[in-house]
Design a protein around this motif. Sequence first.
Motif, mmCIF file in Angstrom:
data_model
loop_
_atom_site.group_PDB
_atom_site.id
_atom_site.type_symbol
_atom_site.label_atom_id
_atom_site.label_comp_id
_atom_site.label_asym_id
_atom_site.label_seq_id
_atom_site.Cartn_x
_atom_site.Cartn_y
_atom_site.Cartn_z
ATOM 1 N N PRO A 52 -4.314 -4.315 3.361
ATOM 2 C CA PRO A 52 -3.860 -4.909 2.450
ATOM 3 C C PRO A 52 -4.522 -4.281 0.691
ATOM 4 C CG PRO A 52 -4.032 -6.711 3.202
ATOM 5 C CD PRO A 52 -4.642 -5.849 4.157
ATOM 6 N N GLU A 53 -6.082 -4.025 0.814
ATOM 7 C CA GLU A 53 -7.118 -3.741 0.194
ATOM 8 C C GLU A 53 -8.171 -2.653 0.764
ATOM 9 O OE1 GLU A 53 -6.037 -4.916 -3.217
ATOM 10 O OE2 GLU A 53 -4.162 -6.073 -2.404
ATOM 11 N N ALA B 112 -5.971 1.469 0.157
ATOM 12 C CA ALA B 112 -5.366 1.206 -0.849
ATOM 13 C C ALA B 112 -5.152 1.475 -1.968
ATOM 14 C CB ALA B 112 -4.950 0.144 -0.453
ATOM 15 N N ARG C 18 -0.799 2.472 -2.351
ATOM 16 C CA ARG C 18 -0.290 1.189 -1.636
ATOM 17 C C ARG C 18 1.116 0.844 -2.089
ATOM 18 N NH1 ARG C 18 -3.532 -1.269 -5.112
ATOM 19 N NH2 ARG C 18 -5.307 -1.731 -3.805
ATOM 20 N N GLU C 19 1.846 1.021 -3.305
ATOM 21 C CA GLU C 19 3.079 1.123 -3.775
ATOM 22 C C GLU C 19 4.334 1.316 -2.654
ATOM 23 O OE1 GLU C 19 4.500 2.376 -7.559
ATOM 24 O OE2 GLU C 19 2.466 1.814 -8.412
ATOM 25 N N ARG D 291 3.864 2.185 0.534
ATOM 26 C CA ARG D 291 3.562 1.727 1.799
ATOM 27 C C ARG D 291 3.764 0.159 1.682
ATOM 28 N NH1 ARG D 291 -2.478 -0.924 2.665
ATOM 29 N NH2 ARG D 291 -1.542 -2.372 1.211
ATOM 30 N N ASP D 292 3.578 -0.679 0.272
ATOM 31 C CA ASP D 292 4.767 -1.632 0.734
ATOM 32 C C ASP D 292 5.977 -1.145 -0.175
ATOM 33 O OD1 ASP D 292 1.858 -3.192 0.925
ATOM 34 O OD2 ASP D 292 1.353 -3.260 -1.254
ATOM 35 N N ARG E 190 7.623 -1.213 4.102
ATOM 36 C CA ARG E 190 6.885 -3.072 4.758
ATOM 37 C C ARG E 190 8.131 -3.290 4.012
ATOM 38 N NH1 ARG E 190 2.802 -4.932 3.391
ATOM 39 N NH2 ARG E 190 2.990 -6.382 4.298
ATOM 40 N N ALA E 191 8.536 -3.571 1.980
ATOM 41 C CA ALA E 191 9.085 -4.710 2.663
ATOM 42 C C ALA E 191 11.127 -4.399 1.982
ATOM 43 C CB ALA E 191 9.680 -4.798 0.657
ATOM 44 N N LEU F 209 -3.067 -5.957 7.394
ATOM 45 C CA LEU F 209 -1.743 -5.942 6.764
ATOM 46 C C LEU F 209 -0.511 -6.549 8.396
ATOM 47 C CD1 LEU F 209 -0.345 -2.762 5.846
ATOM 48 C CD2 LEU F 209 -0.512 -4.889 4.190
#
Length: 146
Positions: A75-76, A80, A91-92, A94-95, A98-99, A123
Amino acid sequence: MAKDYSVAAVTAAQSYSYSHLNAMTTKPQLVIIITHAGRDPGAAALGFLTASAALAAGNRVAVLLRGEGVLCAPPEGWAAGLHATGYPPLREVRDAYRASGGALYLSHPCLRRYRLSADHALLPDAWVPSIEEMANFCIGATTLTF
């Protein structure tokens, strides 16, 4: 002495595998395979953007991180924080994928190659299928590689 690369031997040699793929009632229509991170963060971002667009269009989608792409799994960390010109930060995207309910799968051999494991704070919703599970999962799906 020759190494045994049979499916049974490779599967038995893996230190962990999840049964998530067997629990899925439907296979994905599209499997996005992301093989890049630092060498081409734009390709990784484009893979996640494509996966998100396919999800938004109502398709069943899964993202498989392999090769350098597994570096997107923590995640970090440096991967990322990657940001290619013309793309949103890695990171944006990817997240966001997932969201929106996107499934994320990691190649076990590639994790080992980059010295990553479940102990490296990957993750929490990422799955590490066996090679056999991944092959069965991809049968009949369209695959795109980034």
